[in-house]
Scaffold this motif. Structure first.
Motif, PDB file in Angstrom:
ATOM      1  N   GLY A 291      -4.239  -4.621 -11.236  1.00  0.00           N
ATOM      2  CA  GLY A 291      -5.163  -4.158 -10.200  1.00  0.00           C
ATOM      3  C   GLY A 291      -6.581  -4.650 -10.447  1.00  0.00           C
TER       4      GLY A 291
ATOM      5  N   LEU B 169       0.830  -1.203   0.000  1.00  0.00           N
ATOM      6  CA  LEU B 169       0.000   0.000   0.000  1.00  0.00           C
ATOM      7  C   LEU B 169       0.873   1.265   0.000  1.00  0.00           C
ATOM      8  CD1 LEU B 169      -3.241  -0.070   1.800  1.00  0.00           C
ATOM      9  CD2 LEU B 169      -1.928   1.881   2.377  1.00  0.00           C
TER      10      LEU B 169
ATOM     11  N   VAL C  59      -2.825  -4.790  -4.647  1.00  0.00           N
ATOM     12  CA  VAL C  59      -2.905  -3.546  -3.875  1.00  0.00           C
ATOM     13  C   VAL C  59      -1.885  -2.535  -4.409  1.00  0.00           C
ATOM     14  CG1 VAL C  59      -2.384  -2.607  -1.583  1.00  0.00           C
ATOM     15  CG2 VAL C  59      -3.861  -4.605  -1.806  1.00  0.00           C
TER      16      VAL C  59
ATOM     17  N   MET D 299     -12.005   5.410  -0.986  1.00  0.00           N
ATOM     18  CA  MET D 299     -11.165   4.357  -0.420  1.00  0.00           C
ATOM     19  C   MET D 299     -11.264   4.362   1.105  1.00  0.00           C
ATOM     20  SD  MET D 299      -8.047   5.244  -2.993  1.00  0.00           S
ATOM     21  CE  MET D 299      -6.731   4.257  -2.405  1.00  0.00           C
TER      22      MET D 299
ATOM     23  N   SER E  72      -7.712  -0.190  -0.602  1.00  0.00           N
ATOM     24  CA  SER E  72      -7.098  -0.268  -1.933  1.00  0.00           C
ATOM     25  C   SER E  72      -8.125  -0.508  -3.034  1.00  0.00           C
ATOM     26  CB  SER E  72      -6.089  -1.409  -2.004  1.00  0.00           C
ATOM     27  OG  SER E  72      -5.363  -1.475  -0.841  1.00  0.00           O
ATOM     28  N   THR E  73      -9.155  -1.302  -2.725  1.00  0.00           N
ATOM     29  CA  THR E  73     -10.087  -1.679  -3.790  1.00  0.00           C
ATOM     30  C   THR E  73     -11.308  -0.755  -3.863  1.00  0.00           C
ATOM     31  OG1 THR E  73     -11.240  -3.173  -2.293  1.00  0.00           O
ATOM     32  CG2 THR E  73      -9.484  -4.129  -3.617  1.00  0.00           C
TER      33      THR E  73
ATOM     34  N   LEU F  89      -3.142  -1.115  -7.750  1.00  0.00           N
ATOM     35  CA  LEU F  89      -4.328  -0.257  -7.603  1.00  0.00           C
ATOM     36  C   LEU F  89      -3.929   1.123  -7.080  1.00  0.00           C
ATOM     37  CD1 LEU F  89      -6.802  -2.850  -6.039  1.00  0.00           C
ATOM     38  CD2 LEU F  89      -7.145  -1.633  -8.187  1.00  0.00           C
ATOM     39  N   LEU F  90      -3.080   1.116  -6.061  1.00  0.00           N
ATOM     40  CA  LEU F  90      -2.659   2.391  -5.469  1.00  0.00           C
ATOM     41  C   LEU F  90      -1.784   3.186  -6.432  1.00  0.00           C
ATOM     42  CD1 LEU F  90      -3.104   3.485  -2.457  1.00  0.00           C
ATOM     43  CD2 LEU F  90      -3.909   1.206  -2.911  1.00  0.00           C
TER      44      LEU F  90
ATOM     45  N   THR G 113      -4.067   4.836  -9.031  1.00  0.00           N
ATOM     46  CA  THR G 113      -4.876   5.924  -8.485  1.00  0.00           C
ATOM     47  C   THR G 113      -4.028   7.175  -8.282  1.00  0.00           C
ATOM     48  OG1 THR G 113      -6.202   4.299  -7.353  1.00  0.00           O
ATOM     49  CG2 THR G 113      -6.425   6.547  -6.572  1.00  0.00           C
TER      50      THR G 113
ATOM     51  N   GLY H 163       2.892   1.489  -3.221  1.00  0.00           N
ATOM     52  CA  GLY H 163       1.997   1.844  -4.324  1.00  0.00           C
ATOM     53  C   GLY H 163       1.740   3.345  -4.358  1.00  0.00           C
TER      54      GLY H 163
END
Ligand code: ASP
Length: 456
Positions: free
Chosen positions: A67, A34, A228, A410, A294-295, A231-232, A235, A37
């Motif tokens: 992701g 996390l 994770v 989030m 994260s999701t 995804l981070l 974003t 990311g």
């Protein structure tokens, strides 16, 4: 590929291994992913020049595919896992009286905690005054705002209630419509219990299928840190920090409300109603929160939530398999907090006065909106229009907060699923369906963290 579960270790050669070689648990790995990311995303946003490599190869290529692939894997589990575990849970509890008590208690707690969440949000927002002194022209307006709001259809309360009864259960299963799936699964489970030996084969089929889904959850969680991280990264690479600056007070109000609700209201509930150590809860639950963060989807978090409550906190799956999917569908305290703050923010921005009657209306409508919010990204913004309408606020306010909503989505999703787990602990403990020894054992359920994958 062979999967070995450490809890069920039977081979003597494995028993000494953990002492010698300390492996990082899943919680730590998810956290590291996390943070890395976020850093990677910020580096991509500010330091890597725009162009094919950054945008097409990484952000919309590798990060997006890994992701989204991970989210889809978790979503793949939801319908079969929820269906089977509710059938098994209802079949083994058997009597409808116990199920009814669990259901009513859960609903009462879900509704009350959401109403408290909105009240917390309104208080925090009135202290911080997020909409005072904001230069509207500096706010980045999300151009897709009007489109998204246009998609929102008004559904009446009666239709929502009727919608719980599926006209075609297969259709509900296929479209992942949670409330009718829960309804039908409970019905099937109760009838399996009534029929007893006559439905033995079907009962064991569902039990075995349930075990398969649980094992699948553990396997998929092995790749969670990669999902994770991507995804981070995506974003943060997309939004950076620029859009946040004019909205800082709004963001601080929402985050403040979320933290107060999580660290004060939930902790009191756990200590008073469940009589368990709230700190222990947080320590064991933090990886589920990181996953939801994260999701940004409560639905995809259902399998991990049930698994963690079972293995790490001793909560009977017969309770959690019913309360967690129900909560992911109707209990959104974090979303309600964002909606409360958004109301005060917009009212201050557009100079609309709010009195006690309006505040009471917001508490009621935001609680209802939370029930109507699906556990997927951004839906809270769409149901926000219902809350705005109830007190006559301009919908332009929603367009203003859309640009920075992803990060808040989030954070609120992490609170949404924590609320489900807290209420589940309370209901399970009060009904004698929590193994307190497991809850108090700091090492319980290490297998959720330590599914070892061996390539063969
Ligand atoms: N993303 C939230 C959830 O899945 C819903 C929302 O507030 O938009 O819980």
């Amino acid at each position: 590929m062979e999967i070995t579960n450490h809890l069920e270790k039977t081979e003597p050669e494995n028993t000494e291994e953990p002492k010698k070689r300390k492996k990082l648990g899943l919680t730590s790995r998810i956290f590291i992913a996390l943070i890395l990311g976020m850093i990677c995303g910020v580096v991509f946003h500010y330091l890597v020049p725009e162009g094919f490599v950054r945008d097409t190869v990484f952000v919309e290529g590798i990060f997006y595919v890994i992701g989204q692939g991970f989210i889809r894997l978790m979503q793949m589990l939801v319908v079969p896992l929820v269906f089977c575990s509710i059938v098994c849970g209802a079949a083994s509890i058997g009597d409808t009286k116990t199920l009814g008590t669990v259901g009513v208690k859960t609903l009462v707690f879900y509704i009350c905690t959401t109403a408290i969440a909105v009240a917390v949000a309104l208080t925090v927002a009135n202290l911080i005054n997020p909409g005072v002194g904001v230069d509207m022209s500096s706010i980045l307006v999300d151009t897709s705002a009007s489109e998204k709001l246009g998609q929102a259809e008004e559904v009446s309360v009666v239709d929502t209630l009727l919608g719980i009864i599926p006209t075609n259960p297969i259709d509900s299963l296929a479209s992942g419509d949670m409330l009718p799936v829960i309804f039908f699964a409970l019905f099937v489970g109760i009838i399996i219990a009534i029929l007893g030996r006559k439905a033995e084969t079907v009962h064991s089929f569902f039990e075995q299928f349930n075990d398969i889904m649980m094992q699948m959850t553990s396997m998929i969680m092995v790749v969670a840190p990669f999902g994770v991280f991507c995804l981070l990264s995506r974003t943060f690479a997309n939004i950076g920090f620029d859009a946040f600056l004019p909205m800082v007070k709004y963001m601080v109000s929402v985050l403040g409300g979320l933290v107060i609700h999580c660290l004060i209201v939930y902790m009191i509930l756990l200590a008073v109603f469940a009589r368990v150590n709230p700190i222990m809860f947080l320590k064991k639950f933090v990886s589920v929160m990181a996953f939801a963060f994260s999701t940004a989807t409560s639905n995809a978090t259902i399998p991990l939530n049930i698994e963690t409550l079972d293995k790490k906190m001793g909560v009977d799956r017969r309770i959690s398999s019913f309360t967690i999917p129900l909560g992911a569908t109707i209990n959104m305290d974090g979303t309600a907090i964002m909606q409360g703050v958004a109301v005060v923010f917009t009212a201050q921005l557009f100079g609309v006065p709010l009195g006690p009657v309006e505040y009471a209306t917001v508490i009621a409508t935001a609680t209802l909106a939370s029930i109507g919010t699906a556990g997927v990204p951004s839906v809270g913004l769409i149901t926000l229009s219902m809350v705005f309408n109830s007190v006559g606020l301009p919908l332009e306010g929603i367009a203003l907060i859309m640009g920075i909503d992803r990060i808040l989505d989030m954070a609120r999703t992490a609170v949404n699923i924590t609320g489900d787990a807290v209420v589940t602990c309370v209901v399970a403990r009060q009904g004698g369906r929590m193994d307190k020894a497991v809850f108090d054992d700091p090492n319980a359920g290490k297998d959720v963290d330590e599914v070892k994958v061996q390539m063969s």
